[in-house]
Motif scaffolding. Structure first.
Motif, mmCIF file in Angstrom:
data_model
loop_
_atom_site.group_PDB
_atom_site.id
_atom_site.type_symbol
_atom_site.label_atom_id
_atom_site.label_comp_id
_atom_site.label_asym_id
_atom_site.label_seq_id
_atom_site.Cartn_x
_atom_site.Cartn_y
_atom_site.Cartn_z
ATOM 1 N N GLY A 134 -76.058 -32.510 -6.518
ATOM 2 C CA GLY A 134 -76.438 -32.867 -5.187
ATOM 3 C C GLY A 134 -76.422 -31.820 -4.094
ATOM 4 N N ALA A 135 -77.053 -31.994 -2.878
ATOM 5 C CA ALA A 135 -77.491 -30.758 -2.125
ATOM 6 C C ALA A 135 -76.138 -30.023 -1.560
ATOM 7 C CB ALA A 135 -78.130 -31.432 -0.772
ATOM 8 N N GLY A 136 -75.007 -30.476 -1.907
ATOM 9 C CA GLY A 136 -73.658 -29.663 -1.350
ATOM 10 C C GLY A 136 -73.340 -29.002 -2.453
ATOM 11 N N GLN A 137 -73.939 -28.722 -3.586
ATOM 12 C CA GLN A 137 -73.556 -28.043 -4.660
ATOM 13 C C GLN A 137 -74.454 -26.939 -5.147
ATOM 14 O OE1 GLN A 137 -71.675 -30.530 -7.889
ATOM 15 N NE2 GLN A 137 -72.407 -28.943 -9.464
ATOM 16 N N THR A 138 -73.989 -25.716 -5.097
ATOM 17 C CA THR A 138 -75.252 -24.715 -5.306
ATOM 18 C C THR A 138 -74.583 -23.818 -6.843
ATOM 19 O OG1 THR A 138 -73.847 -23.192 -3.792
ATOM 20 C CG2 THR A 138 -75.882 -24.356 -3.055
ATOM 21 N N ALA A 139 -74.070 -24.617 -7.566
ATOM 22 C CA ALA A 139 -73.743 -24.041 -8.862
ATOM 23 C C ALA A 139 -73.421 -25.121 -9.773
ATOM 24 C CB ALA A 139 -72.412 -23.015 -8.657
ATOM 25 N N THR A 140 -73.402 -24.932 -11.146
ATOM 26 C CA THR A 140 -73.282 -25.835 -12.191
ATOM 27 C C THR A 140 -72.898 -25.271 -13.364
ATOM 28 O OG1 THR A 140 -73.851 -28.169 -13.049
ATOM 29 C CG2 THR A 140 -75.515 -26.351 -12.770
ATOM 30 N N VAL A 141 -72.183 -25.962 -14.372
ATOM 31 C CA VAL A 141 -71.986 -25.483 -15.805
ATOM 32 C C VAL A 141 -72.912 -26.333 -16.736
ATOM 33 C CG1 VAL A 141 -70.134 -25.379 -17.607
ATOM 34 C CG2 VAL A 141 -69.698 -24.559 -15.268
ATOM 35 N N LEU A 142 -73.448 -25.720 -17.611
ATOM 36 C CA LEU A 142 -74.306 -26.265 -18.618
ATOM 37 C C LEU A 142 -73.939 -26.395 -19.756
ATOM 38 C CD1 LEU A 142 -77.802 -25.331 -17.273
ATOM 39 C CD2 LEU A 142 -76.668 -27.297 -16.571
ATOM 40 N N THR A 143 -73.473 -27.330 -20.583
ATOM 41 C CA THR A 143 -72.553 -27.320 -21.888
ATOM 42 C C THR A 143 -73.669 -27.744 -23.081
ATOM 43 O OG1 THR A 143 -71.858 -29.497 -21.610
ATOM 44 C CG2 THR A 143 -70.450 -27.699 -20.737
ATOM 45 N N GLY A 147 -68.457 -24.754 -10.061
ATOM 46 C CA GLY A 147 -69.532 -24.790 -8.914
ATOM 47 C C GLY A 147 -69.202 -26.182 -8.250
ATOM 48 N N GLY A 148 -68.538 -26.819 -8.664
ATOM 49 C CA GLY A 148 -68.150 -28.039 -8.015
ATOM 50 C C GLY A 148 -66.505 -28.536 -8.030
ATOM 51 N N VAL A 149 -66.352 -29.430 -7.481
ATOM 52 C CA VAL A 149 -64.908 -29.865 -7.687
ATOM 53 C C VAL A 149 -64.589 -30.695 -9.173
ATOM 54 C CG1 VAL A 149 -62.847 -31.090 -6.510
ATOM 55 C CG2 VAL A 149 -64.707 -29.792 -5.014
ATOM 56 N N VAL A 150 -63.574 -30.337 -9.675
ATOM 57 C CA VAL A 150 -63.393 -31.060 -10.807
ATOM 58 C C VAL A 150 -62.190 -32.284 -10.241
ATOM 59 C CG1 VAL A 150 -62.112 -30.847 -13.182
ATOM 60 C CG2 VAL A 150 -63.431 -29.014 -12.330
ATOM 61 N N THR A 151 -62.522 -33.515 -10.835
ATOM 62 C CA THR A 151 -61.922 -34.496 -10.504
ATOM 63 C C THR A 151 -61.208 -35.269 -11.679
ATOM 64 O OG1 THR A 151 -63.598 -35.999 -10.687
ATOM 65 C CG2 THR A 151 -63.360 -34.825 -8.369
ATOM 66 N N GLN A 152 -61.197 -34.863 -12.872
ATOM 67 C CA GLN A 152 -60.912 -35.622 -13.928
ATOM 68 C C GLN A 152 -60.340 -34.660 -14.871
ATOM 69 O OE1 GLN A 152 -63.132 -38.858 -15.195
ATOM 70 N NE2 GLN A 152 -62.111 -38.844 -17.137
ATOM 71 N N TYR A 153 -59.337 -34.737 -15.473
ATOM 72 C CA TYR A 153 -58.389 -34.069 -16.716
ATOM 73 C C TYR A 153 -58.032 -34.973 -17.438
ATOM 74 C CZ TYR A 153 -58.486 -30.113 -13.362
ATOM 75 O OH TYR A 153 -59.025 -29.154 -12.352
ATOM 76 N N GLN A 154 -57.881 -34.313 -18.942
ATOM 77 C CA GLN A 154 -57.133 -35.001 -20.131
ATOM 78 C C GLN A 154 -56.200 -33.981 -20.525
ATOM 79 O OE1 GLN A 154 -59.090 -35.378 -24.049
ATOM 80 N NE2 GLN A 154 -59.088 -37.626 -23.574
ATOM 81 N N ILE A 155 -55.070 -34.576 -20.437
ATOM 82 C CA ILE A 155 -53.682 -33.975 -21.165
ATOM 83 C C ILE A 155 -53.614 -34.340 -22.680
ATOM 84 C CG2 ILE A 155 -51.473 -33.572 -20.938
ATOM 85 C CD1 ILE A 155 -51.660 -33.951 -17.924
ATOM 86 N N GLU A 156 -53.469 -33.550 -23.616
ATOM 87 C CA GLU A 156 -53.245 -33.777 -24.930
ATOM 88 C C GLU A 156 -51.847 -33.259 -25.168
ATOM 89 O OE1 GLU A 156 -56.178 -32.970 -28.399
ATOM 90 O OE2 GLU A 156 -54.735 -31.322 -28.548
ATOM 91 N N LEU A 157 -50.957 -33.991 -25.733
ATOM 92 C CA LEU A 157 -49.692 -33.985 -26.138
ATOM 93 C C LEU A 157 -49.636 -34.042 -27.744
ATOM 94 C CD1 LEU A 157 -46.890 -33.607 -24.654
ATOM 95 C CD2 LEU A 157 -46.538 -36.051 -24.722
#
Length: 338
Positions: A187-196, A266-276
Motif C-alpha cells: 500500500g501507499a503507506g509502506q515504503t519498504a518490504t521484505v522479499l523471501t 518495512g511494515g508493522v508485524v501483526t502476527q507471530y508464532q511461538i514454538e514451545l
C-alpha cells in the motif's frame, strides 16, 4: 488430529489487545493460522496460506498467497471475491490482479487450491481490501519512487526500501518487480518490504513503480542489484531480535514471559508464532496497535515447578511468508531464564 486440552487463559502479563488465535500446544501444529494440510494422507489440498490483498487502483486489487508444497500436487489456484470465483491461475502463479472492481468499495477475497486430480481444497482465511475513490479523468502517471535501496537478509531474503515521489498524494500502491515481472505490491503507506523465497548465492535485480487510483504506473526506479548470501541460514535475517524468555508464578501457576523486538520489515508485524518444545504452541494476532518497538507476551505453562521448556518465535512477514525463528531460549519453571 489429537490435541491436548486447552490450557488456562493467559496470566496477568498478557497484553489485552492480543488475540490468541489458536489453542496452546496443539500437537502437530495443524491449528496454527496459516498451517495447511499438505494432503499427504490422500485428502484434498490444504488451504493456501499467507494470503494478502492490496488495492492497486480504484478498480483493482492485487491478491497474493504462498504456494502449497507436498501432496497432492496442485494444478491451479482459484481466487474468490466473496462467494464468486473471479480468477483461476496455474499452480506456478501465486498472485493475481482482480480488476473491474468498484471504486471506494470494500471486498473480501479467499483462495482455494485444486489438485491435479480435480479435488478442491478449503478456502484460505479471508482477507479484506478497499479500493480508493475514483479520481477525475487522469492519464498522468505518478513520478517514480526515489532513493531505492536494498540490503541482504541472508541466503533467502532481502529488504527493499524507497522514498515517496514528490506527488505521492496520488499514489495508491507500489509494485515491486524482479526483472520485468511484478512479484509483490504494498500500500501507499509502506515504503519498504521484505522479499523471501530467494535462492542463496544468487544475484537479483529489483525495481519499484508507483501506481495511482486511475491505474497509471510511474517509471521504474533505478534497479537495486543484490546478491543473496551463500548457503542456507534458515532465515535468521528475518527473525525477531533481542528475544528473551523467563517465567513467573501467579496464583499457584507458572507463566512463560516473552519479550522481543519485531524484525525490520518495512511494515508493522501483526502476527507471530511461538514454538514451545519443538511444536507450534500459540499464534498471536494483533488486531490493532501492534508494537513497533519492544513487544511482550505471557501465557500459561502449568502448576509444576522444575519443568524445563524450550521456546522460540517467528513473525509473519509483509509478503505473507513466515520469517526465520529467533534463537531458542530455555526456561525452567521456578527459576530464572537460561
Amino acid at each position: 488430529m489429537r490435541r491436548v486440552p486447552a490450557p488456562a487463559p493467559p496470566g496477568p502479563g498478557a497484553a489485552a489487545r492480543v488475540v490468541v488465535a489458536c489453542a496452546v500446544l496443539a500437537l502437530l501444529g495443524a491449528c496454527a493460522p496459516g498451517a495447511a494440510d499438505d494432503g499427504a494422507d490422500g485428502g484434498p489440498p490444504g488451504a493456501p496460506t499467507g494470503v494478502m490483498a492490496v488495492a492497486g487502483s480504484a478498480t483493482s486489487v492485487h491478491v497474493m498467497w504462498n504456494a502449497l508444497s507436498g501432496r497432492p500436487r496442485i494444478r491451479a489456484y482459484e481466487v474468490y471475491r466473496g462467494t464468486t470465483r473471479v480468477r483461476t491461475v496455474p499452480a506456478s502463479e501465486h498472485m493475481v490482479d482482480v480488476v473491474r472492481l468498484r471504486p471506494a468499495t470494500a471486498y473480501v477475497f479467499t483462495v482455494r487450491a485444486r489438485a491435479e486430480d480435480g479435488r478442491l481444497g478449503p478456502r484460505s482465511r479471508p482477507v479484506r481490501a478497499a479500493t480508493p475513490a475514483a479520481a477525475a479523468a487522469d492519464h498522468s502517471a505518478p513520478a517514480r519512487p526515489l532513493a531505492p535501496h536494498g540490503r541482504v537478509l541472508g541466503g533467502r531474503a532481502v529488504q527493499l526500501s524507497w522514498s515517496r515521489p514528490a506527488d505521492h498524494r496520488d499514489v495508491v500502491s507500489y509494485d515491486v518487480y524482479q526483472g520485468g515481472t511484478k512479484i509483490h505490491s504494498v500500500g501507499a503507506g509502506q515504503t519498504a518490504t521484505v522479499l523471501t523465497g530467494l535462492r542463496p548465492g544468487t544475484r537479483y535485480s529489483f525495481t519499484v513503480r508507483a501506481r495511482d487510483a486511475a491505474g497509471n504506473l510511474s517509471p521504474a526506479t533505478a534497479p537495486v542489484r543484490l546478491t543473496t548470501a551463500p548457503g542456507s541460514d534458515d532465515g535468521r535475517g528475518t527473525a525477531p531480535a533481542a528475544f528473551r524468555a523467563g517465567t513467573h508464578l501467579s496464583d499457584g501457576a507458572y507463566y512463560l514471559d516473552l519479550g522481543w523486538v519485531p524484525p525490520r520489515t518495512g511494515g508493522v508485524v501483526t502476527q507471530y508464532q511461538i514454538e514451545l518444545d519443538g511444536r507450534p504452541a500459540t499464534s498471536l494476532v494483533w488486531g490493532g496497535g501492534a508494537p513497533r518497538g519492544k513487544a511482550s507476551y505471557s501465557f500459561y505453562l502449568g502448576r509444576d515447578a522444575g519443568v524445563t521448556h524450550r521456546v522460540r518465535i517467528r513473525a509473519m512477514l509483509p509478503d505473507g511468508t513466515w520469517g526465520g525463528f529467533s534463537p531458542e531460549r530455555t526456561v525452567t519453571t521456578g527459576t530464572g531464564p537460561r
